[in-house]
Design a protein around this motif. Structure first.
Motif, PDB file in Angstrom:
ATOM      1  N   TYR A 184      -2.220 -69.421  27.670  1.00 12.20           N
ATOM      2  CA  TYR A 184      -3.584 -69.690  27.127  1.00 12.20           C
ATOM      3  C   TYR A 184      -4.226 -68.569  27.522  1.00 12.20           C
ATOM      4  O   TYR A 184      -5.267 -68.037  26.653  1.00 12.20           O
ATOM      5  CB  TYR A 184      -4.112 -70.956  27.670  1.00 12.20           C
ATOM      6  CG  TYR A 184      -3.271 -72.244  26.923  1.00 12.20           C
ATOM      7  CD1 TYR A 184      -3.405 -72.510  25.612  1.00 12.20           C
ATOM      8  CD2 TYR A 184      -2.208 -72.847  27.601  1.00 12.20           C
ATOM      9  CE1 TYR A 184      -3.017 -73.637  25.008  1.00 12.20           C
ATOM     10  CE2 TYR A 184      -1.758 -73.973  26.905  1.00 12.20           C
ATOM     11  CZ  TYR A 184      -2.079 -74.062  25.571  1.00 12.20           C
ATOM     12  OH  TYR A 184      -1.448 -75.307  25.091  1.00 12.20           O
ATOM     13  N   LEU A 187      -4.398 -66.361  24.648  1.00 11.18           N
ATOM     14  CA  LEU A 187      -5.201 -66.876  23.583  1.00 11.18           C
ATOM     15  C   LEU A 187      -6.609 -66.780  23.835  1.00 11.18           C
ATOM     16  O   LEU A 187      -7.419 -66.997  22.906  1.00 11.18           O
ATOM     17  CB  LEU A 187      -4.871 -68.153  23.288  1.00 11.18           C
ATOM     18  CG  LEU A 187      -3.355 -68.679  23.086  1.00 11.18           C
ATOM     19  CD1 LEU A 187      -3.517 -70.172  22.789  1.00 11.18           C
ATOM     20  CD2 LEU A 187      -2.822 -67.856  21.598  1.00 11.18           C
ATOM     21  N   PHE A 189      -8.353 -67.477  26.613  1.00 17.94           N
ATOM     22  CA  PHE A 189      -8.604 -68.394  27.701  1.00 17.94           C
ATOM     23  C   PHE A 189      -8.728 -67.658  29.032  1.00 17.94           C
ATOM     24  O   PHE A 189      -8.159 -66.642  29.022  1.00 17.94           O
ATOM     25  CB  PHE A 189      -7.927 -69.608  27.700  1.00 17.94           C
ATOM     26  CG  PHE A 189      -7.972 -70.643  26.749  1.00 17.94           C
ATOM     27  CD1 PHE A 189      -8.676 -71.759  26.670  1.00 17.94           C
ATOM     28  CD2 PHE A 189      -7.564 -70.225  25.299  1.00 17.94           C
ATOM     29  CE1 PHE A 189      -8.762 -72.817  25.803  1.00 17.94           C
ATOM     30  CE2 PHE A 189      -7.677 -71.142  24.357  1.00 17.94           C
ATOM     31  CZ  PHE A 189      -8.158 -72.364  24.428  1.00 17.94           C
ATOM     32  N   THR A 191      -8.566 -68.490  33.368  1.00 20.73           N
ATOM     33  CA  THR A 191      -8.142 -69.527  34.152  1.00 20.73           C
ATOM     34  C   THR A 191      -9.279 -70.238  35.046  1.00 20.73           C
ATOM     35  O   THR A 191      -9.741 -69.170  35.866  1.00 20.73           O
ATOM     36  CB  THR A 191      -6.655 -68.883  35.021  1.00 20.73           C
ATOM     37  OG1 THR A 191      -5.647 -68.560  34.261  1.00 20.73           O
ATOM     38  CG2 THR A 191      -6.444 -70.214  36.161  1.00 20.73           C
ATOM     39  N   VAL A 204      -7.731 -74.110  31.877  1.00 19.08           N
ATOM     40  CA  VAL A 204      -8.157 -73.078  31.333  1.00 19.08           C
ATOM     41  C   VAL A 204      -9.074 -73.385  30.527  1.00 19.08           C
ATOM     42  O   VAL A 204      -9.271 -74.549  29.900  1.00 19.08           O
ATOM     43  CB  VAL A 204      -6.843 -72.558  30.435  1.00 19.08           C
ATOM     44  CG1 VAL A 204      -5.861 -72.051  31.578  1.00 19.08           C
ATOM     45  CG2 VAL A 204      -6.527 -73.262  29.644  1.00 19.08           C
ATOM     46  N   ARG A 206     -11.982 -71.400  27.229  1.00 18.36           N
ATOM     47  CA  ARG A 206     -12.866 -70.329  26.661  1.00 18.36           C
ATOM     48  C   ARG A 206     -13.844 -70.806  25.702  1.00 18.36           C
ATOM     49  O   ARG A 206     -13.761 -71.878  24.984  1.00 18.36           O
ATOM     50  CB  ARG A 206     -11.588 -69.864  25.326  1.00 18.36           C
ATOM     51  CG  ARG A 206     -12.236 -68.826  24.284  1.00 18.36           C
ATOM     52  CD  ARG A 206     -10.995 -68.055  23.527  1.00 18.36           C
ATOM     53  NE  ARG A 206     -11.927 -67.359  22.571  1.00 18.36           N
ATOM     54  CZ  ARG A 206     -11.022 -66.349  21.799  1.00 18.36           C
ATOM     55  NH1 ARG A 206      -9.817 -66.629  21.983  1.00 18.36           N
ATOM     56  NH2 ARG A 206     -11.480 -65.528  21.009  1.00 18.36           N
ATOM     57  N   LEU A 211      -8.896 -76.809  28.617  1.00 18.31           N
ATOM     58  CA  LEU A 211      -7.723 -77.732  28.410  1.00 18.31           C
ATOM     59  C   LEU A 211      -7.239 -77.822  30.082  1.00 18.31           C
ATOM     60  O   LEU A 211      -7.235 -76.652  30.629  1.00 18.31           O
ATOM     61  CB  LEU A 211      -6.874 -76.900  27.758  1.00 18.31           C
ATOM     62  CG  LEU A 211      -6.890 -76.655  26.322  1.00 18.31           C
ATOM     63  CD1 LEU A 211      -5.989 -75.890  25.847  1.00 18.31           C
ATOM     64  CD2 LEU A 211      -7.020 -78.065  25.541  1.00 18.31           C
ATOM     65  N   ASP A 273       2.603 -74.269  22.428  1.00 22.52           N
ATOM     66  CA  ASP A 273       2.979 -73.437  23.989  1.00 22.52           C
ATOM     67  C   ASP A 273       4.221 -73.413  24.220  1.00 22.52           C
ATOM     68  O   ASP A 273       5.021 -74.387  23.651  1.00 22.52           O
ATOM     69  CB  ASP A 273       1.800 -74.250  25.197  1.00 22.52           C
ATOM     70  CG  ASP A 273       2.147 -75.363  25.290  1.00 22.52           C
ATOM     71  OD1 ASP A 273       3.451 -75.726  25.041  1.00 22.52           O
ATOM     72  OD2 ASP A 273       1.374 -76.128  25.914  1.00 22.52           O
ATOM     73  N   ILE A 279      -1.141 -77.182  19.418  1.00 17.02           N
ATOM     74  CA  ILE A 279      -2.542 -77.000  19.578  1.00 17.02           C
ATOM     75  C   ILE A 279      -3.193 -76.680  18.105  1.00 17.02           C
ATOM     76  O   ILE A 279      -2.853 -75.620  17.574  1.00 17.02           O
ATOM     77  CB  ILE A 279      -3.097 -76.061  20.719  1.00 17.02           C
ATOM     78  CG1 ILE A 279      -2.240 -76.107  21.954  1.00 17.02           C
ATOM     79  CG2 ILE A 279      -4.630 -76.115  20.747  1.00 17.02           C
ATOM     80  CD1 ILE A 279      -2.520 -77.685  22.459  1.00 17.02           C
TER      81      ILE A 279
END
Length: 295
Positions: A184, A187, A189, A191, A204, A206, A211, A273, A279
């Protein structure tokens, strides 16, 4: 008889505070750059300064609250300071769901330099207004901070009196939390936290999307996702689906299903994922949703 006002009486207090803060910031930046510390990001001086005056390690969450930035922006700031050698980050032994941060040797040296620069401005200011003037300035600024805290307390009290459903966070079942978090992050995002050694839970985010990741020995949707069409585990709404799709494609990120203009009033695409969680990233089209998708 008209008496001309001094310039500082004709401008707003926020204007004065902004430029006064810039005086300190410019002096500290100049001193740091002269010693080779020219890679501290914006707001990094504040983080280093706070940690220099804390007797113990400080929770990352407290710094995020003090900065008033989004979790993503604060996380990126701390990530940058860690990567550049100013901070070190560890799991809080008192609460393993959280991180604590502290200064490295490089961070402590930077803190010393910026402290000396700040004290130099303090001396120049004292020469202009005297020690009593400096004490008075501190009292005025403390009073202004108090007004802000009271206003914040009032807002929180009013909010507490009104029940609000603030949001929902999907929890994705994954076979490897660290691997999933990295996916992620690829992508875009950040942590927020990883809990456990090795991690069995994490978060995570963004921008406004978050999520959570939960370790399970066998992700229970993996087999279904392989046979069921579009078994979506989470939907992430975005403002520009075409821009995000182009971003993912340009970076070679895995897209399990390309852009589709849906009859229910939206355009979406999917990613999957490493644990098989599908997703959906979607942009809704309000007019089409109102008309039931009719053209």
């Amino acid at each position: 008889m008209m008496v001309d006002k001094a310039w500082f009486e004709t401008v707003s207090i926020p204007y004065l505070i902004h430029h006064a803060q810039s005086t300190y910031g410019a002096a500290m930046r100049k001193a740091l750059e002269a010693e080779g510390y020219d890679d501290i990001p914006r707001n990094g001086l504040y983080v280093i300064g706070v940690l220099a005056y804390e007797p113990h390690n400080i929770q990352l969450a407290k710094i995020i609250d003090d900065l008033g930035l989004s979790k993503q922006a604060s996380g990126q700031l701390v990530d940058t300071l860690v990567a550049r050698g100013y901070l070190e980050r560890q799991i809080d032994p008192q609460d393993r769901r959280r991180y604590i941060v502290s200064l490295t040797e490089r961070g402590r040296d930077a803190a010393r330099i910026q402290t000396e620069a700040r004290e130099g401005i303090d001396l120049s200011l004292t020469a202009r207004i005297g020690r009593s003037g400096l004490v008075g300035l501190r009292k005025l600024l403390a009073a202004l901070i108090g007004v802000g805290r009271e206003t914040q307390s009032d807002r929180e009290a009013n909010s507490a009196r009104t029940l609000q459903v603030k949001g929902v966070t999907p929890i994705l079942f994954v076979g490897d939390v660290t691997q999933a978090a990295q996916f992620y992050m690829d992508l875009g995002f950040s942590t927020d936290f990883l809990y456990g050694t090795p991690p069995f839970y994490g978060s995570v985010s963004r921008d406004g999307a978050c999520l959570h990741l939960r370790y399970v020995a066998q992700p229970n949707f993996a087999e279904l996702a392989a046979t069921e069409e579009a078994l979506i585990l989470a939907t992430v709404e975005v403002s520009d689906i075409h821009a995000l799709h182009a971003e993912f494609e340009s970076r070679g990120l895995p897209i399990s299903r390309g852009l589709v203009h849906q009859p229910w009033g939206g355009t979406d695409f999917h990613v999957r994922d490493p644990s098989g969680n599908e997703i959906s990233f979607v942009q809704y089209h309000p007019t089409e949703r109102t008309n039931g998708g009719a053209e």
